[in-house]
Design a protein around this motif. Structure first.
Motif, PDB file in Angstrom:
ATOM      1  N   ALA A 286       0.829  -1.206   0.000  1.00 34.54           N
ATOM      2  CA  ALA A 286       0.000   0.000   0.000  1.00 34.54           C
ATOM      3  C   ALA A 286       0.862   1.254   0.000  1.00 34.54           C
ATOM      4  O   ALA A 286       0.530   2.256  -0.656  1.00 34.54           O
ATOM      5  CB  ALA A 286      -0.929  -0.011   1.206  1.00 34.54           C
ATOM      6  N   PHE A 287       1.977   1.224   0.713  1.00 33.08           N
ATOM      7  CA  PHE A 287       2.857   2.395   0.789  1.00 33.08           C
ATOM      8  C   PHE A 287       3.460   2.703  -0.578  1.00 33.08           C
ATOM      9  O   PHE A 287       3.492   3.867  -1.003  1.00 33.08           O
ATOM     10  CB  PHE A 287       3.960   2.149   1.815  1.00 33.08           C
ATOM     11  N   VAL A 288       3.954   1.685  -1.269  1.00 38.94           N
ATOM     12  CA  VAL A 288       4.530   1.896  -2.600  1.00 38.94           C
ATOM     13  C   VAL A 288       3.493   2.521  -3.526  1.00 38.94           C
ATOM     14  O   VAL A 288       3.774   3.476  -4.259  1.00 38.94           O
ATOM     15  CB  VAL A 288       5.057   0.572  -3.173  1.00 38.94           C
ATOM     16  N   ALA A 289       2.265   1.981  -3.472  1.00 39.19           N
ATOM     17  CA  ALA A 289       1.191   2.509  -4.322  1.00 39.19           C
ATOM     18  C   ALA A 289       0.839   3.944  -3.963  1.00 39.19           C
ATOM     19  O   ALA A 289       0.490   4.741  -4.835  1.00 39.19           O
ATOM     20  CB  ALA A 289      -0.043   1.618  -4.210  1.00 39.19           C
ATOM     21  N   ALA A 290       0.941   4.308  -2.684  1.00 37.60           N
ATOM     22  CA  ALA A 290       0.595   5.663  -2.244  1.00 37.60           C
ATOM     23  C   ALA A 290       1.656   6.678  -2.647  1.00 37.60           C
ATOM     24  O   ALA A 290       1.345   7.822  -2.980  1.00 37.60           O
ATOM     25  CB  ALA A 290       0.393   5.683  -0.732  1.00 37.60           C
ATOM     26  N   MET A 291       2.930   6.296  -2.620  1.00 41.78           N
ATOM     27  CA  MET A 291       4.008   7.223  -2.980  1.00 41.78           C
ATOM     28  C   MET A 291       4.116   7.416  -4.498  1.00 41.78           C
ATOM     29  O   MET A 291       4.510   8.488  -4.975  1.00 41.78           O
ATOM     30  CB  MET A 291       5.350   6.729  -2.427  1.00 41.78           C
ATOM     31  N   LYS A 292       3.788   6.401  -5.257  1.00 42.49           N
ATOM     32  CA  LYS A 292       3.995   6.424  -6.707  1.00 42.49           C
ATOM     33  C   LYS A 292       3.350   7.623  -7.404  1.00 42.49           C
ATOM     34  O   LYS A 292       4.009   8.290  -8.223  1.00 42.49           O
ATOM     35  CB  LYS A 292       3.482   5.111  -7.305  1.00 42.49           C
ATOM     36  N   PRO A 293       2.079   7.979  -7.129  1.00 46.65           N
ATOM     37  CA  PRO A 293       1.484   9.117  -7.842  1.00 46.65           C
ATOM     38  C   PRO A 293       2.149  10.453  -7.570  1.00 46.65           C
ATOM     39  O   PRO A 293       1.933  11.417  -8.316  1.00 46.65           O
ATOM     40  CB  PRO A 293       0.023   9.120  -7.342  1.00 46.65           C
ATOM     41  N   HIS A 294       2.952  10.524  -6.527  1.00 43.32           N
ATOM     42  CA  HIS A 294       3.650  11.761  -6.192  1.00 43.32           C
ATOM     43  C   HIS A 294       5.059  11.793  -6.787  1.00 43.32           C
ATOM     44  O   HIS A 294       5.842  12.698  -6.463  1.00 43.32           O
ATOM     45  CB  HIS A 294       3.701  11.930  -4.673  1.00 43.32           C
ATOM     46  N   GLY A 295       5.355  10.811  -7.636  1.00 49.93           N
ATOM     47  CA  GLY A 295       6.675  10.757  -8.258  1.00 49.93           C
ATOM     48  C   GLY A 295       7.758  10.315  -7.303  1.00 49.93           C
ATOM     49  O   GLY A 295       8.939  10.582  -7.535  1.00 49.93           O
ATOM     50  N   ILE A 296       7.372   9.612  -6.235  1.00 49.90           N
ATOM     51  CA  ILE A 296       8.329   9.192  -5.207  1.00 49.90           C
ATOM     52  C   ILE A 296       8.567   7.690  -5.331  1.00 49.90           C
ATOM     53  O   ILE A 296       7.632   6.890  -5.252  1.00 49.90           O
ATOM     54  CB  ILE A 296       7.824   9.541  -3.802  1.00 49.90           C
ATOM     55  N   TYR A 297       9.824   7.318  -5.539  1.00 56.95           N
ATOM     56  CA  TYR A 297      10.224   5.913  -5.612  1.00 56.95           C
ATOM     57  C   TYR A 297      10.355   5.341  -4.200  1.00 56.95           C
ATOM     58  O   TYR A 297      10.434   6.076  -3.205  1.00 56.95           O
ATOM     59  CB  TYR A 297      11.556   5.785  -6.345  1.00 56.95           C
ATOM     60  N   THR A 298      10.423   4.007  -4.137  1.00 56.95           N
ATOM     61  CA  THR A 298      10.574   3.319  -2.859  1.00 56.95           C
ATOM     62  C   THR A 298      11.784   2.404  -2.901  1.00 56.95           C
ATOM     63  O   THR A 298      12.025   1.730  -3.907  1.00 56.95           O
ATOM     64  CB  THR A 298       9.328   2.476  -2.529  1.00 56.95           C
ATOM     65  N   ALA A 299      12.564   2.388  -1.834  1.00 56.37           N
ATOM     66  CA  ALA A 299      13.624   1.402  -1.615  1.00 56.37           C
ATOM     67  C   ALA A 299      13.159   0.484  -0.493  1.00 56.37           C
ATOM     68  O   ALA A 299      12.466   0.918   0.435  1.00 56.37           O
ATOM     69  CB  ALA A 299      14.932   2.089  -1.240  1.00 56.37           C
TER      70      ALA A 299
END
Length: 877
Positions: A286-299
């Motif tokens: 859920a976190f990855v999906a939430a950050m994605k629309p803001h142009g924020i990648y996840t490690a």
């Protein structure tokens, strides 16, 4: 009547019609079975001041039956309401319901939205309980503890049909407004949705992964489809942040993107000795999906040995509540468990992203194999941190290694001059493993081969795990090995780094602080602790300012290893330290100089600004408050990257013989004193035995595998380091580090900045501006917002930050300081004094609010007289 008054008051505070916020004081239930005495009741005025209504309700110890609380309240209108509770940490699991609705449980893994410490081991935290349909008129909220033992306490409850960002005891629109003389309270509102002149959202893609995956090409991280390089200005997030609800995560993503963040490192476990934690996997998805629309990648960082303790019942040997240090590198059974966590996380369909698993999600930029563990660090203690049973497996692995190298264990034993070690059982194929202290101090052929074996074993683990992530999990993104240090930076450090080069990206961690002593000093701040303030701009020792004992190590010295991209995935100037405001400028400036590919600050504590300063707080004015300038400068490349000024040539056979290499930016570089440093006038190409740590302030420092050992140094290095005068200038001509005065300046076309002891430095003249700052310690930025040189820019950002502290923080003493009180909300900033003079035509000066909106009286001129309580200004021509 009391509830009605609270309701009416909160409606007035919301600031817009139709919104409803119901605020219930937990210590005033309509009914309940909690005892009258609360063991966590406030003991002093500061604790009462931190609680809503000045008190809360609580219990501890054993109970005969579940305790309950009931609250009656009236809703002006019906509809869907979000429900929040302010409670004592994760203690006191409970269930709740409204009216006769279904019960819903709140367990010990509930996400904490904010943190306010009352006293040692006692804090109040907001948590979100969920949503509920309310009917207009009277309703009932019932709380029941689900355990009959242990602590529990509640401060207040909120039901609201509007967006709500908890901030301690404050209701929407409220301010504490309290600050000592010479300071001002930093109490920003929630960000407005639009209209912020310093909004950096444009730096990010419209969604993370828009241009395909991020990949490593040469020493850079680039967009796969376009080849355009990318730098990460990032933050870390633990489980409390990752587990926030989607609406709150959306607000967090927007909040971070506006401040230039394009990567969040998720740092939390998704399993333990029992197997996969399904709820943790779902939260990360859920976190990855939430950050994605803001142009924020996840490690993704999901394994750290300190997160778990093993017992004999777990089946990995006779562990007695011990951390599994080193175990993942060699124990096949533990590796199977570890890989099951990754497999579940990466391959399960993500219900929040149309079923696409994280392995195929371009927004997942990086997977990290191991956090802060190494076979070559002090935590690898044979027969101590590793019990007998797993040691048997390690001994057998060493036996196979020795046989492969020498033909037989006996031949190896002869090569080792028949030196014995604990655990030797050659008849069973087991070879004892020397401890790291013996390897470092006794040396000899057996020590050399033991170090080589451990390095080879670690390399093999990284290779096998990389293959597992690629083949079994289908992951095609970037991979990191680990990020830790070794027991000896010179003898073992290069071996460890070479083992990590089998991954795509090199990584390390860096923390900076004065000596801090106390029972919980490694992770918390308590009254009674002793500490030293420490300024990197002066190269202070851990015991503070002493020109005769300077320490030239800083966390931002980044080495380029083997032509790989390089990041620092955890960086912080931890509190208490009144000089923390130097961190963003030093990180952005010298990270740019070294060509570092990512700087990730540790760590987020919630979805917005922190209510108080804690040990690792970054959501504060001194740190996050500088992101609009620092992130823009770093990500846009406004400060020129330098060519190599030092190249350490690492000869692997020599390293395996424990001949060592020069220490490069390791934390124990502090042990390297000036007497050990090389002379300044060294001809280009001549080998020396040590790397001058000040070389990192001149240009890029590289370490590369080579056919022979040595160090190449640029002939310009000597001309850039004036140790006697206390000044180091970058080879690019844009950065100056004056450690004698404690001032660092940036003088580049699109950014001019300074940090450190600015009042004693006097007038600071740069290409397009002059600073005259009256504060002892501060950071000042002038940055072009329209991506042209400052002299031609039509829109500039001026940002000024001084020192920060909690309201009521008090420490006594001048050597080590002793904390008398840790204080509480709000965070306070020392008033700003001075002026900035611009060269060229006059500008229109617009002060901004803490959130970055225009505020106050606009004026024109070439001199900006700094307002005591204004951090940001827009300057327009």
């Amino acid at each position: 009547m009391r509830i009605v008054v609270l309701l009416l008051l909160s409606l007035l505070l919301t600031g817009h019609a139709g919104a409803e916020l119901i605020w219930l004081e937990a210590e005033h239930p309509s009914a309940g079975s909690f005892p009258a005495r609360n063991p966590f009741a406030p003991r002093e005025p500061a604790e009462r001041e931190a609680l809503s209504g000045g008190d809360w309700i609580g219990v501890d110890g054993r109970r005969d039956a579940p305790l309950f609380l009931v609250y009656r309240f009236s809703a002006a209108a019906g509809g869907e309401f979000s429900v929040y509770a302010r409670k004592f940490w994760k203690h006191g699991p409970f269930r709740w319901r409204v009216n006769d609705g279904a019960w819903r449980s709140v367990g010990k893994e509930v996400a904490l939205i904010d943190r306010v410490t009352l006293r040692k081991n006692v804090e109040a935290n907001w948590v979100r309980l969920g949503t509920v349909e309310l009917a207009a008129g009277w309703n009932t909220l019932r709380i029941e503890l689900t355990e009959n033992a242990g602590p529990a306490a509640f401060d207040c409850f909120v039901l609201t049909d509007q967006a709500f960002t908890p901030r301690g005891k404050l209701k929407p629109g409220e301010r504490l407004g309290s600050a000592p003389e010479g300071w001002f309270a930093f109490e920003p509102d929630d960000d407005p949705p639009t209209g912020i002149p310093i909004d950096l959202r444009f730096l990010n893609e419209s969604f993370a992964g828009e241009q395909g995956r991020l990949v490593a090409r040469g020493d850079s991280i680039v967009h796969e489809q376009t080849g355009r390089p990318v730098r990460w200005w990032g933050v870390n997030a633990g489980a409390d942040v990752v587990r926030l609800d989607r609406a709150t995560l959306d607000r967090l993503g927007a909040f971070l993107a506006r401040r230039g963040v394009n990567l969040v490192r998720v740092h939390m476990p998704v399993g333990d000795a029992r197997g996969v934690d399904d709820t943790a996997v779902s939260a990360v998805q859920a976190f990855v999906a939430a950050m994605k629309p803001h142009g924020i990648y996840t490690a993704l960082s999901i394994y750290f040995p300190l997160w778990m303790k093993l017992r004999e019942s777990d089946g990995f040997g006779s562990y007695k509540d011990q951390h599994p240090f080193a175990l993942v590198f060699f124990d096949e059974k533990f590796q199977q468990l570890y890989r099951s966590w990754f497999h579940a996380l990466l391959t399960r369909p993500n219900p929040h992203a149309g079923g696409i698993p994280l392995s195929a999600e371009p927004a997942v930029a990086l997977v990290e194999m191991v956090n802060e563990d190494s076979l070559l660090f002090w935590t690898t203690k044979p027969y101590e941190t590793i019990p007998a049973e797993p040691m048997g497996a390690l001994e057998r692995r060493f036996g196979l290694w020795a046989k492969a190298r020498y033909g037989s264990i006996e031949a190896a034993f002869a090569r080792w001059n028949r030196v014995v070690a604990r655990g030797d059982d050659f008849a069973s194929g087991r070879v004892g493993v020397m401890g790291l202290w013996d390897i470092i101090h006794r040396k000899g052929p057996r020590a050399e081969d033991t170090a080589a074996f451990l390095a080879d074993l670690q390399t093999q683990f990284f290779l096998e795990t990389r293959q597992f992530l690629r083949d079994s999990c289908g992951y095609g993104g970037l991979i990191v090995g680990s990020n830790w240090q070794t027991a000896d930076a010179r003898l073992l450090g290069p071996l460890d780094k070479l083992s990590n080069t089998v991954a795509d990206v090199m990584d390390r961690h860096g923390y900076y602080a004065g000596k801090h002593q106390g029972q919980r000093a490694a992770y918390a701040i308590d009254a009674g602790d002793q500490f030293f303030d420490r300024a990197a701009v002066r190269f202070d020792s851990p015991e503070g300012a002493d020109p005769s004992r300077r320490s030239f190590h800083t966390p931002i010295w980044d080495v380029a290893y083997a032509g790989k991209p390089s990041i620092i995935s955890e960086i912080n100037w931890s509190a208490p330290n009144r000089f923390r405001s130097e961190m963003p400028l030093l990180a952005a400036a010298y990270g740019s100089l070294a060509g570092s590919d990512g700087l990730l600050f540790f760590a987020l504590e919630g979805p917005g600004w922190s209510a108080t300063i804690r040990k690792f707080s970054i959501q504060t004015p001194a740190i996050l408050g500088q992101f609009p300038a620092a992130a823009l400068v770093y990500r846009r490349g406004d400060i020129e990257s330098a060519p190599a000024v030092v190249r350490s040539e690492l000869h692997e056979p020599s390293l395996r013989r424990l001949l060592g290499g020069p220490p490069l930016a390791e934390p124990n570089l502090d042990a390297l004193r000036e007497k050990d440093l090389p002379p300044q006038a060294i001809p280009s190409g001549q080998a020396v035995n040590a790397v001058d740590p000040l070389a990192f302030a001149v240009g890029r420092v590289e370490a590369v595998p080579a056919e022979r050992a040595g160090i190449w140094q640029s002939p310009q290095l000597a001309t850039r380091i004036d140790r006697q005068g206390g000044v180091v200038r970058s080879i690019t001509g844009q950065l100056t580090w004056d450690f004698s005065r404690g001032v660092v300046t940036v003088n580049a076309p699109k950014v001019q900045a300074a940090c450190g002891f600015l009042s004693s430095a006097g007038r600071i003249e740069l290409n397009d501006c002059t600073w005259d700052i009256g504060n002892e310690f501060a950071a000042v930025w002038l940055v072009s917002l329209d991506d042209v040189a400052i002299g031609q820019s039509r829109k500039l950002l001026l940002a000024v930050v001084t020192e920060e502290m909690n309201q009521g923080f008090r420490a006594e003493g001048h050597g080590p300081k002793t904390i008398v009180s840790i204080g509480g909300p709000p965070v306070c900033v020392r008033e700003i004094r001075g002026h900035v003079e611009l060269k060229g035509p006059p500008v229109r000066i617009t002060p901004l609010t803490f959130e970055g909106q225009p505020a106050g009286e606009r004026r024109e001129g070439s001199i900006v007289k700094l307002d005591p309580t204004t951090i940001y200004y827009i300057l327009e021509r």
